[in-house]
Design a protein around this motif. Structure first.
Motif: not given
Length: 646
Positions: A129-138
C-alpha cells in the motif's frame, strides 16, 4: 412527526429497530489491552444509545490476534473470555431499546509491523500500500481458510454475548476488501482471478456464519461503493457484489467508500458537502431489496430525512456527527435541532486513533471520556465568573459554568462572538465552522448568559462584579517578524485578509507560511482572482498538518496553479518584490510580489494574566491565550477548567 421517515421503525432481517439512525463503526481504542469491552467503551456507546441511536455498530473488532491487529486497545472477539464484557455491553445498549452489532475486521496490509509485534503484514497478494509503505506477504490458501474460520468463531462469540448481529467489514481497503479488489488480489488459487473467485473469501465467511449462528442471526456487510483508486473496486462491481450477497442471505448492505490510498473518501475533511457520494448507495439500492445503510457526511436531520424520502437509503449512518453530539436523535425528535452541535469534519478524532491514542472530538470534550466526566455537578451557587473573550473557549466555558449553576458574564471586545473561528470560516468550503459558531451562540443565549459585546473590561470593571473567578480567553495575535520592509503598506497579516478590513491591490500575492491558515487564505485569494505563491521555511509544505487535511487543500490549490515553495525564508521586503533565501544552500532570490500576506503563526494575548492574578484569587487561562492551538485545544481547556471549578 416532523421527521416521520427518520423515526419510523425498520428491520434488518427479523430484527426490528426503533428508528433509522445508525452509529457506524469508528475506531476508539477504548477497549482494555486484552481486548475486552472496558467500562469506558461501554459508557461511550451507552451515551449514543441513550441519545437516540436505533443501531450501534461497534468499532473494528478483532478476529485474529496474530496478523489482524488494527489498533493497540482494540475490541476483540477472539476468545471465550471476551463474552462476559461483550454481554454487559449488549445489556447496557438494550436498556434504551437500541440494538448493537459487532463489526468483524481484519486490517490485511493496512496496519503496521509494529502493531503485529514485528510480524509481516498479510494480504491476498504481495502488493504494498502506498499509504502504509510496508510490503505484505501473500497468505497461503490454508491461511485464508483458517481466517474464514476465525471470522465465524468471532460471530459465534458475538451471538453468545447477546449481541444482536454482526457486520463484516469488507470495505476501506482492509483484508476482505483487498480480496474483492482486482488491484490488490492477483492470486491464482480459488480465492483470486474472476469476480466469483475474488468474492469467495467473503462468501465463505457469510455462509459459515449462517451455518453456525443460524439463518435468523443478522449479518450486515460493509462494502465500498467505490474505492476511488485506479484499477480498484468500482461501483459496477459493488452493485454486482451486493446482489450476490443478497442471494447468499445477507440481511443489509452498509455502503461506504475509499481505502487508505484514497483516505479522504473514507473520512472526509471539512470541504466535502453532505451527500457527496449519494450516487453510490442509490446505485446499490436500485438493484437489491434488502436494506441499505449509508454514510455520507450527514450532519443535519432535515438532510437525513430527505435521503430517506428520496429512497436513497434505508438507514442513516451518522458517524462522526455522533461523536460531536451523542444526543443528535433525541434533539431531532424533540424539535431541538438548533441545539445539535455539528461535526466540523476536522479529522481530530481519526488523527488521535491513528496515532494510537483514544478517540477524541474537537467540539465535544467528553467524547471517549464519558466516565471521566459524568453529569455536571450543580455547585455554582449563582457565583459570578467573569469570562474575557467571546471565542470558542470563552463561549464553551460560559456554557458549562451556566449549566453548573454559576453566573457567567461574557465580555467580548468586538461586536460579534466567535473569535478567530469567524476568520477561519471565511475561506471557501468552510461553512461547517459557521454552523459550529452559530450553535455555540445559540446555546449560550438559550442559557440566558449575560453577554457584553464591544466591551473590554478593566481590572476596576471586574472588581465591581466581585467575581468568584475570572477566565481569560482573549485568543491570540499574528506573529510579525522584524525584518527589513515589514512596515510597508503592501504587507498584511492573515487577519487583515480574512476579516476583509483591507482590500489587497495588485495581482501577484505571496503568502508567507504554509500552515492550514496560510493555505486556506491562499485559496481565498485565488478565488478572488489573485495569482498566489506560497513560501515555507520548513522543508515541506504544511508542516505539522494532518496529512488528509493537507492533501485536501493542496489538491485544490494545485488546480488553481498556486505555487508552493518549501525551504524558503523571507529575508526582506521591497516595493513590488521580496527577497527570499533557500534554507538549504543559502542562495538568495528576488521574487515579484505586489503584496505579502504573513501567516507565521500566532502568539497568546495574555498580557492581563499577571494583573488578574494579583487582583483575583481564581484565574483560569483558556485556549489560545494559554497555548495557541486548534479548536480542539480551545474547547478542551474551556471544558476541563469549567468542569472542575467548585
Amino acid at each position: 412527526m416532523k421527521y416521520s421517515k427518520l423515526f419510523s421503525k425498520g428491520k434488518i432481517g427479523n430484527l426490528e429497530l426503533k428508528n433509522r439512525i445508525v452509529m457506524p463503526a469508528m475506531g476508539t481504542s477504548l477497549a482494555t489491552s486484552t481486548g475486552e469491552a472496558s467500562d469506558e467503551i461501554i459508557k461511550y456507546y451507552e451515551e449514543r444509545a441513550k441519545g437516540g441511536c436505533g443501531l450501534i455498530i461497534t468499532e473494528i473488532t478483532r478476529v485474529d490476534n496474530e496478523t489482524g491487529i488494527g489498533t493497540p486497545n482494540q475490541l476483540c472477539a477472539t476468545d471465550l473470555k471476551h463474552i462476559p464484557r461483550l454481554e454487559k455491553l449488549a445489556r447496557t445498549i438494550h436498556r434504551y431499546d437500541s440494538k448493537i452489532f459487532l463489526q468483524l475486521h481484519h486490517p490485511g496490509r493496512q496496519t503496521h509491523e509494529k502493531m503485529l509485534n514485528g510480524k509481516k503484514l498479510v494480504a491476498p497478494s504481495a502488493i504494498m500500500s502506498s499509504a502504509v509503505l510496508e510490503m505484505p506477504r501473500e497468505l497461503s490458501t490454508e491461511e485464508v481458510e483458517g481466517l474464514v474460520k476465525k471470522f465465524v468463531i468471532s460471530a459465534n462469540i458475538a451471538k453468545t454475548s447477546d449481541i444482536d448481529g454482526v457486520e463484516i467489514h469488507a470495505a476501506h481497503g482492509y483484508l476482505i476488501g483487498e480480496f474483492l479488489s482486482p488491484l490488490t488480489n492477483l492470486r491464482e488459487d480459488k480465492y483470486g482471478g474472476s469476480f466469483e473467485k475474488r468474492m469467495r473469501f467473503l462468501t465463505e465467511i457469510v455462509v459459515g456464519i449462517k451455518n453456525t449462528c443460524g439463518a435468523k442471526f443478522p449479518i450486515c456487510v460493509r462494502i465500498d461503493g467505490d474505492e476511488f483508486v485506479p484499477g480498484g473496486f468500482t461501483l459496477d462491481e459493488a452493485v454486482k457484489a451486493s446482489v450476490h450477497l443478497e442471494n447468499l442471505g445477507v440481511d443489509a448492505i452498509n455502503v461506504s467508500a475509499g481505502t487508505y490510498e484514497s483516505v479522504n473518501a473514507i473520512i472526509e475533511p471539512i470541504s466535502y458537502p453532505q451527500g457527496w457520494k449519494r450516487h453510490l448507495s442509490q446505485a446499490i439500492k436500485d438493484k437489491i431489496k434488502i436494506p441499505v445503510i449509508a454514510c455520507d457526511v450527514i450532519r443535519k436531520p432535515d438532510f437525513a430525512e430527505s435521503l430517506l424520502e428520496e429512497g436513497n437509503l434505508d438507514f442513516v449512518a451518522l458517524g462522526r456527527q455522533l461523536l460531536a453530539d451523542p444526543e443528535w436523535g433525541k434533539k431531532a425528535v424533540e424539535g431541538r435541532e438548533k441545539e445539535i452541535r455539528p461535526c466540523i469534519s476536522c479529522l481530530h478524532c481519526i488523527e488521535n486513533v491513528m496515532g494510537c491514542k483514544t478517540t477524541k472530538c474537537a467540539v465535544n470534550a467528553r467524547t471517549g471520556r464519558e466516565l471521566e466526566y459524568p453529569a455536571f455537578e450543580k455547585n455554582g451557587q449563582n457565583r459570578v465568573v467573569a469570562i474575557i473573550g467571546g471565542g470558542p473557549s470563552g463561549m464553551e466555558a460560559a456554557r458549562i459554568l451556566a449549566i453548573k449553576g454559576f453566573k457567567p458574564i461574557l465580555f467580548e471586545k468586538g461586536n460579534t462572538l466567535g473569535g478567530s473561528v469567524n476568520l477561519a470560516s471565511k475561506p471557501p468550503l468552510k461553512d461547517k465552522l459557521t454552523w459550529f459558531i452559530d450553535n455555540l451562540i445559540y446555546q449560550i443565549k438559550q442559557l440566558n448568559i449575560d453577554i457584553r459585546l464591544n466591551t473590554a473590561p478593566s481590572i476596576d470593571d471586574l472588581k465591581l462584579l466581585n467575581p468568584y473567578a475570572v477566565f481569560l480567553a482573549t485568543g491570540s495575535s499574528p506573529i510579525v517578524p522584524k525584518i527589513p520592509g515589514i512596515e510597508k503598506n503592501d504587507v498584511y497579516t492573515i487577519v487583515d485578509v480574512l476579516n476583509r478590513s483591507t482590500s489587497i491591490k495588485g495581482e501577484n500575492i505571496v503568502v508567507v507560511g504554509s500552515g492550514m491558515t496560510g493555505l486556506e487564505t491562499a485559496e481565498l485569494l485565488v478565488s478572488q482572482g489573485k495569482k498566489v505563491t506560497i513560501i515555507e521555511m520548513q522543508d515541506k509544505i504544511g508542516p505539522g498538518m494532518y496529512l488528509p487535511n493537507l492533501i485536501d487543500i493542496t489538491t485544490r490549490l494545485k488546480k488553481y496553479n498556486v505555487g508552493m515553495i518549501p525551504s524558503m525564508k523571507l529575508v526582506s521586503i521591497d516595493k513590488g518584490s521580496i527577497t527570499i533565501e533557500n534554507t538549504a544552500d543559502k542562495t538568495v532570490v528576488n521574487k515579484v510580489a505586489d503584496a505579502i500576506v504573513l501567516s507565521l503563526g500566532v502568539k497568546p494575548n495574555n498580557s492581563m494574566v499577571t494583573e488578574l492574578e494579583n487582583n483575583f484569587s481564581i484565574v483560569k487561562v483558556l485556549g489560545d491565550s494559554l497555548i495557541p492551538g486548534r479548536i480542539a485545544d480551545a474547547i478542551q481547556t474551556a471544558f476541563e477548567k469549567s468542569y472542575v471549578l467548585e
